[in-house]
Design an enzyme around this catalytic site. Structure first.
Site, PDB file in Angstrom:
ATOM      1  N   GLY A 139       1.126  -1.435   0.063  1.00 28.52           N
ATOM      2  CA  GLY A 139      -0.050   0.209  -0.188  1.00 28.52           C
ATOM      3  C   GLY A 139       0.908   0.851   0.069  1.00 28.52           C
ATOM      4  CB  SER A 140      -0.080   4.430   1.334  1.00 26.79           C
ATOM      5  OG  SER A 140      -0.774   4.726   1.299  1.00 26.79           O
TER       6      SER A 140
END
Length: 407
Positions: free
Chosen positions: A144-145
């Site tokens: 993810g981020s």
């Protein structure tokens, strides 16, 4: 004689255990079994009329060779504190499991590695299949981020984007094919730097889409994704990155915010050493013998690393990682929240939360990764993993036994 594990649960997933024959079956015990075990010796005996054994000195004998001691890079005080706060965080968030990795970003030495669930290595009756589980090295997830700084590093290094370039952020909703990408912090326009600070999926999908596929995947490989880091713990997984010739335009854009590849926590922590260490990535090591042979590689230019470090400090100072902020301590870091892929689709209820940070940002001495698997109390990293990270950092600064790690 049977092993007795002095530090019990705190190091159970790292050291591992042996079977009844004292052969390693998990962890360092398995990976380094041949070094620890030594070599059996033998001697010939005669038996007299009463059945008693008498040494026969006319026949050859071989003395046993003792196994060697192995010293770890682990700081047991930090290990225990990390273990306590991870378990506390998992219970509060009702998570399935998780891990903490603390390492020196200058030389790769692992200072703490905790995986939960823990087990009692001195009570074999309590063992189950979880004794093989070490989230730090054999759990795969989409980052993810937390991948965004790596994507930014590639784009900046290749001069595909600049920190002050303005991107259309589409007011928080952007359609890719038939998939709508959303941002938690909607904006009409964002610079690359602001896109990291506020963690814009929309901007990073555009940045990733600009990078030629061969370059993007080659650079991700240089950061260590898709291959084992080679740490001396049994069961390490390599993860995977796509092949350039199979990468669709949509998949490439999704890579920009950390979907479409699988990584281990130890790989992610190692990748961040390049940002913390002026562009030089170091190989994680957990034994002192191996740490003498430090392996390092320059991945990005020093200027690129310094710029990214500045951005990650702003993430903590007033961005998505603001809950991490501690007065008087400059921390650089990035949060990550990723949906798990289950039953052919991305789940709306199952998430991975992660945070990677290093400090003090101006001269990093410790890099810490915290990851939780399926927290139930919140889907946001700022409410789950960040408190664990923060408590560990405060313990380091407030404990005389741990403050030496910052010297």
């Amino acid at each position: 004689p049977r092993r007795f594990y002095l530090f019990g649960k705190a190091l159970s997933n790292v050291i591992g255990v042996t079977n009844l024959d004292n052969s390693g079956i998990t962890g360092l015990e398995l990976a380094l079994d041949s070094i620890l075990k030594g070599v059996d010796g033998f001697a010939f005996f005669l038996r007299d009329a009463r059945g008693q054994l008498i040494p026969n000195f006319d026949l050859p004998s071989v003395n046993p060779i003792n196994g060697k001691d192995i010293q770890l890079t682990i700081d047991i005080n930090l290990q225990r504190i990390s273990s306590y706060f991870l378990q506390d965080g998992i219970e509060k968030t009702r998570s399935k499991g998780g891990c903490v990795i603390a390492m020196n970003p200058r030389n790769g030495e692992i200072l703490a590695m905790v995986s939960y669930p823990l087990f009692n290595p001195n009570n074999s009756q309590s063992w189950d299949e979880t004794i093989d589980k070490n989230y730090a090295v054999n759990f795969l997830f989409e980052p993810g981020s937390t991948l965004k700084p790596i994507i930014a590093a590639i784009a900046l290094q290749r001069k595909i984007a600049s920190p002050d370039e303005i991107f259309n952020a589409f007011n928080g909703k952007f359609l890719i094919g038939d998939v709508q990408i959303t941002d938690e912090h909607p904006a009409s326009k964002l610079t690359l730097e602001e896109a990291i600070i506020y963690s814009s999926n929309i901007v990073f999908s555009q940045i990733s889409g600009r990078i030629p596929p061969e370059i993007l995947l080659s650079e991700l490989s240089k950061f260590g994704f898709g291959k084992k880091v080679g740490i001396e713990i049994a069961g390490e997984l390599s993860g995977s990155i796509p092949q350039a010739n199979n990468l669709t335009s949509i998949q490439q854009k999704f890579l920009g915010f950390g979907y479409g590849l699988s990584v281990t926590p130890i790989q992610l922590a190692a990748a961040y050493t390049a940002i913390a260490n002026e562009g030089v990535m170091v190989k994680p090591r957990i034994t002192l013998a191996q740490s003498k042979f430090m392996l390092k590689d320059t991945i990005i230019q020093r200027e690129t690393a310094e710029k990214l470090k500045e951005m990650l400090v702003k993430v903590v100072d007033f961005g998505t990682g603001v809950e991490t902020k501690i007065e008087g301590i400059k921390i650089a870091g990035k949060t990550g929240t990723a949906q798990k892929f289950a039953d052919g689709a991305y789940s709306k209820t199952q998430y991975i939360n992660s945070f990677v940070g290093f400090l003090p940002a101006e001269n990093p001495k410790i890099l810490i990764l915290v990851m939780l698997d399926e927290p139930q109390s919140s889907i946001y990293a700022s409410s789950t993993v960040v408190p664990i990270f923060k408590k560990i950092v405060l313990a380091i600064y407030n404990s005389p036994l741990l403050h030496q790690l910052l010297e």
